[in-house]
Scaffold this active site. Structure first.
Site, mmCIF file in Angstrom:
data_model
loop_
_atom_site.group_PDB
_atom_site.id
_atom_site.type_symbol
_atom_site.label_atom_id
_atom_site.label_comp_id
_atom_site.label_asym_id
_atom_site.label_seq_id
_atom_site.Cartn_x
_atom_site.Cartn_y
_atom_site.Cartn_z
ATOM 1 N N HIS A 121 81.284 26.465 59.520
ATOM 2 C CA HIS A 121 81.239 25.774 60.816
ATOM 3 C C HIS A 121 80.586 24.382 60.760
ATOM 4 O O HIS A 121 80.083 23.895 61.769
ATOM 5 C CB HIS A 121 80.515 26.655 61.843
ATOM 6 C CG HIS A 121 79.048 26.870 61.548
ATOM 7 N ND1 HIS A 121 78.384 28.013 61.907
ATOM 8 C CD2 HIS A 121 78.118 26.096 60.940
ATOM 9 C CE1 HIS A 121 77.123 27.931 61.542
ATOM 10 N NE2 HIS A 121 76.935 26.781 60.945
ATOM 11 N N HIS A 147 72.209 27.110 66.884
ATOM 12 C CA HIS A 147 71.256 26.408 66.015
ATOM 13 C C HIS A 147 70.126 25.821 66.857
ATOM 14 O O HIS A 147 69.971 24.605 66.934
ATOM 15 C CB HIS A 147 71.970 25.315 65.237
ATOM 16 C CG HIS A 147 73.054 25.808 64.330
ATOM 17 N ND1 HIS A 147 74.279 26.250 64.783
ATOM 18 C CD2 HIS A 147 73.092 25.946 62.983
ATOM 19 C CE1 HIS A 147 75.018 26.616 63.746
ATOM 20 N NE2 HIS A 147 74.325 26.456 62.650
ATOM 21 N N HIS A 199 74.604 26.817 51.386
ATOM 22 C CA HIS A 199 74.012 25.511 51.718
ATOM 23 C C HIS A 199 72.550 25.661 52.051
ATOM 24 O O HIS A 199 72.118 26.705 52.521
ATOM 25 C CB HIS A 199 74.768 24.779 52.834
ATOM 26 C CG HIS A 199 74.837 25.411 54.206
ATOM 27 N ND1 HIS A 199 75.324 26.674 54.453
ATOM 28 C CD2 HIS A 199 74.495 24.917 55.428
ATOM 29 C CE1 HIS A 199 75.303 26.919 55.754
ATOM 30 N NE2 HIS A 199 74.797 25.885 56.383
ATOM 31 N N GLU A 229 73.689 32.564 56.776
ATOM 32 C CA GLU A 229 74.699 32.616 57.852
ATOM 33 C C GLU A 229 75.858 33.558 57.483
ATOM 34 O O GLU A 229 76.532 34.096 58.362
ATOM 35 C CB GLU A 229 75.256 31.213 58.144
ATOM 36 C CG GLU A 229 74.261 30.304 58.850
ATOM 37 C CD GLU A 229 74.797 28.894 59.114
ATOM 38 O OE1 GLU A 229 74.171 28.192 59.904
ATOM 39 O OE2 GLU A 229 75.829 28.491 58.522
HETATM 40 C C1 DHB Z 1 75.305 21.525 58.052
HETATM 41 C C2 DHB Z 1 75.755 22.835 57.939
HETATM 42 C C3 DHB Z 1 75.457 23.785 58.896
HETATM 43 O O1 DHB Z 1 75.815 25.100 58.828
HETATM 44 C C4 DHB Z 1 74.749 23.428 60.004
HETATM 45 O O2 DHB Z 1 74.559 24.364 60.937
HETATM 46 C C5 DHB Z 1 74.275 22.126 60.143
HETATM 47 C C6 DHB Z 1 74.561 21.183 59.164
HETATM 48 C C7 DHB Z 1 75.628 20.501 57.038
HETATM 49 O O3 DHB Z 1 76.170 20.822 55.976
HETATM 50 O O4 DHB Z 1 75.377 19.328 57.267
HETATM 51 FE FE FE Z 2 74.922 26.398 60.569
#
Ligand code: DHB
Ligand code: FE
Length: 284
Positions: free
Chosen positions: A12, A59, A193, A240
């Site tokens: 997302h 978030h 991530h 997540e």
């Molecule tokens: C990013 C990824 C995410 O899942 C998020 O919630 C906010 C930022 C990113 O890769 O920048």
């Molecule tokens: Fe996220």
């Protein structure tokens, strides 16, 4: 009766929403990513659901750190795109399905999962970016959406096993609704991530692809994987991915039925700081 026809899994990343909204999808950086969703957009047109049950995480947008529900179901008639600091995304308002959502809340809470009932909520990139990836840029979203928010931001977060079992309870709830509706369930977020600290920018292609393999073929096994493995291997925000197990738990094979068909699988790095994963499973 209502029935679950398919499950969709996708990352997302907010920058994907910005790329769409700012007309950058054909730029060399973004083109390979959006290419991976061309099949999916056609599949959505060919398999238009009556309702999408969309598992996502907020978030700290609608829920601040003042109040953090573990599982929250949207029972409102509609939801506005949230302002995440640079104005709301220019995407359609999300129309809910209050009656089905209330029925699911009744059934799932009676099945001993404590859901928070949400009658007013703005929806952030966690919900709107998956809709954009799957539906493109329509004037209206193709069908009503029931938002289902999971806390994966503030520990303690729910285990994979609890998420998988919750998916089973959601399936039972949907299949006991007395209108003929085709419902898709979507699990969103991930893949690997980490957005902060010394490991910011971490990507783990091996972990991500193993997760995809196992989420599809051995979801009970994947559900037994503890949080610490996600955080160590896929970064702090890699957690997540547990949300995908809610959607997977709602599929027929985990509830006495046939194995689903894998219609599409896609993986791409990079998108912003994130690895992007995507799959579509159809019930048979
Ligand atoms: C990013 C990824 C995410 O899942 C998020 O919630 C906010 C930022 C990113 O890769 O920048
Ligand atoms: Fe996220």
């Amino acid at each position: 009766m209502a029935r679950i026809t398919a499950s969709v899994y996708t990352s997302h990343v907010p920058a994907i929403g910005a790329a769409l909204d700012l007309g950058k999808t054909h730029e060399p950086y973004w083109q390979p990513l959006f290419q991976g969703y061309e099949y999916s957009k056609q599949w959505m047109k060919d398999n238009k659901p009556d309702v999408i049950f969309l598992v996502f995480n907020d978030h700290a947008t609608a829920f601040s750190l003042d109040m953090i529900p573990t599982f929250a179901i949207g029972t409102a008639d509609s939801y506005m795109p949230a302002d995440e600091g640079w104005g709301p995304r220019p995407v359609p308002r999300v129309i809910g399905h209050a009656d089905l959502a209330s029925h699911i809340a009744q059934s799932v809470i009676q099945d001993d999962f404590d859901l928070t009932i949400v009658n007013k909520m703005d929806v952030d990139h966690g919900l709107t970016v998956p809709l954009s990836l799957m539906c493109g840029q329509p004037q209206e979203w193709p069908c009503p959406v029931i938002p289902f928010a999971v806390n994966v931001v503030q520990y303690p977060v729910p285990s994979g096993k609890r998420c998988l079992n919750l998916g089973k309870a959601i399936r039972k709830a949907i299949e006991s609704y007395d209108q003929d509706l085709n419902v898709q369930i979507w699990g969103t977020g991930g893949m690997s991530h980490q957005l902060q600290g010394p490991r910011a920018g971490l990507i783990n292609k091996e972990f991500d692809n193993a997760f995809l393999d196992r989420m599809i073929a051995d979801p009970e096994g994947q559900a037994a994987v503890p949080h610490i493995d996600y955080v160590r291997e896929a970064g702090s925000e890699g957690i997540e991915l547990v949300m995908w197990l809610i959607a997977r738990g709602a599929m027929a094979d985990l509830n006495g039925g046939a194995k689903p068909t894998l219609k599409h699988r896609f993986y791409h790095v990079p998108a912003s700081n994130t690895a992007v994963g995507h799959a579509i499973l159809e019930n048979n």
